[in-house]
Design an enzyme around this catalytic site. Structure first.
Site, PDB file in Angstrom:
ATOM      1  N   ASP A  16      33.196  10.779   0.367  1.00 42.96           N
ATOM      2  CA  ASP A  16      32.101  11.066  -0.565  1.00 42.96           C
ATOM      3  C   ASP A  16      32.198  10.062  -1.704  1.00 42.96           C
ATOM      4  OD1 ASP A  16      29.928  12.274  -1.820  1.00 42.96           O
ATOM      5  OD2 ASP A  16      31.060  13.960  -2.590  1.00 42.96           O
ATOM      6  N   SER A  17      31.177  10.021  -2.535  1.00 39.67           N
ATOM      7  CA  SER A  17      31.255   9.132  -3.700  1.00 39.67           C
ATOM      8  C   SER A  17      32.149   9.714  -4.784  1.00 39.67           C
ATOM      9  CB  SER A  17      29.864   8.854  -4.267  1.00 39.67           C
ATOM     10  OG  SER A  17      29.286  10.025  -4.811  1.00 39.67           O
ATOM     11  N   CYS A  80      28.701  13.891   2.264  1.00 37.03           N
ATOM     12  CA  CYS A  80      27.723  13.575   1.221  1.00 37.03           C
ATOM     13  C   CYS A  80      26.343  13.608   1.857  1.00 37.03           C
ATOM     14  CB  CYS A  80      28.015  12.190   0.638  1.00 37.03           C
ATOM     15  SG  CYS A  80      26.767  11.580  -0.515  1.00 37.03           S
ATOM     16  N   GLU A 158      31.843  17.380 -11.547  1.00 36.00           N
ATOM     17  CA  GLU A 158      32.907  16.386 -11.712  1.00 36.00           C
ATOM     18  C   GLU A 158      33.742  16.685 -12.963  1.00 36.00           C
ATOM     19  OE1 GLU A 158      33.693  13.268 -10.075  1.00 36.00           O
ATOM     20  OE2 GLU A 158      32.383  13.731  -8.389  1.00 36.00           O
ATOM     21  N   CYS A 195      23.729  19.200  -1.731  1.00 36.61           N
ATOM     22  CA  CYS A 195      24.679  18.223  -2.272  1.00 36.61           C
ATOM     23  C   CYS A 195      26.036  18.889  -2.185  1.00 36.61           C
ATOM     24  CB  CYS A 195      24.346  17.858  -3.714  1.00 36.61           C
ATOM     25  SG  CYS A 195      25.618  16.838  -4.522  1.00 36.61           S
ATOM     26  N   HIS A 197      28.587  18.587  -3.847  1.00 30.90           N
ATOM     27  CA  HIS A 197      29.128  18.990  -5.150  1.00 30.90           C
ATOM     28  C   HIS A 197      28.767  20.444  -5.487  1.00 30.90           C
ATOM     29  CE1 HIS A 197      29.775  14.695  -5.960  1.00 30.90           C
ATOM     30  NE2 HIS A 197      30.463  15.047  -7.033  1.00 30.90           N
TER      31      HIS A 197
END
Length: 271
Positions: A16-17, A80, A158, A195, A197
């Site tokens: 993932d990023s 992702c 994050e 997403c 996240h």
């Protein structure tokens, strides 16, 4: 072909990023507890949701090629939604190992919706993709499918994993408002977390949601798919601590060490 004794320790590579793919990693670990794991982040290009399609189509296959050469995984997961909807086909063209992508869980959302109004909450890059149009046409043709891009929620997650104050503490509430305030949003009953996240903010999203609104994501389905593809392969007696690797400045990952540890991962090292 059976794996060799050496290949018994070949890992699953999860990519993932940023930290969003940890939601997928947790599901994979629950499904395959003896699987060695490598978690790779493209910190130099985070967040993917703000990158162009052309940039990701070029960058993701090249970077995964380097990672596969270094770690020799038995399977790669692109954890992702943005990278998967844009670059999955290009990645499969260049890698010789199985690649599992992440797609918005529109099908299970449509299966559970009573009101026939569902929401897709993702990055702006994901929610605009024609692939999402196709999923909605195939699996939710009788539903109204609302979409909203919520980049602030990515940064909120994050920061939370780093133990830092959120730059957008109202991000969960505002992300949902982006769906609920659209025409038909007053009867929306199911939200697709498109997403990786966003499942990491599930408690906050549930707290902000009206009564009766449920959430679905694709992590468990990805884990089951991986288990099916790897059925019959040998694993080490114990998975051990997972490897974390990142592009970009390694100092940017210092605050992630404790959060990564909660997912059974070592502190990040540089690619």
């Amino acid at each position: 072909m059976p794996l060799s004794v050496h290949a018994t320790h070949a890992p699953i590579l999860i990519f993932d990023s940023g930290v969003g793919g940890l939601s997928v990693l947790a599901a994979v670990r629950a499904q395959l507890p003896r699987a060695p794991l490598v978690y790779a982040m493209d910190g130099a290009a985070y967040p993917y949701g703000q990158r162009s399609d052309a940039e990701l189509t070029a960058r993701v296959p090249a970077l995964l090629g380097r990672l596969v050469e270094r770690y020799r995984p038995r399977l790669v997961i692109i954890a992702c939604n943005t990278a998967s909807t844009i670059a999955l086909a290009a990645v499969r063209d260049v890698l010789a190992v199985p690649v599992v992508g992440t797609v918005p869980a529109i099908k299970p959302a449509a299966e559970r919706s009573i009101s026939r109004v569902i929401g897709v909450l993702g990055t702006r890059a994901t929610v605009r993709q024609r692939y999402v149009d196709e999923l909605a046409r195939r699996f939710a043709a009788d539903c109204r499918v609302l979409r909203h891009g919520a980049p602030a929620l990515v940064d909120h997650v994050e920061s939370a994993l780093r133990g830092e104050p959120s730059p957008a503490p109202e991000a969960p509430r505002k992300a949902l408002a982006g769906l609920l305030e659209q025409p038909g949003g007053d009867v929306l009953d199911t939200v697709v977390l498109a997403c990786t996240h966003f499942p990491l903010a599930l408690d906050a999203l549930r707290h902000a949601a009206p009564a009766g609104v449920g959430f679905v994501d694709g992590a468990d389905g990805i884990a089951r798919r991986c288990a099916g593809l790897l059925a019959g392969q040998r694993w080490p007696p114990d998975a051990g601590t997972g490897v974390t690797i990142t592009t970009g400045e390694i100092a940017a990952c210092t605050g992630l060490a404790a959060g990564l540890g909660r997912f059974g991962l070592a502190p990040a090292i540089a690619l």
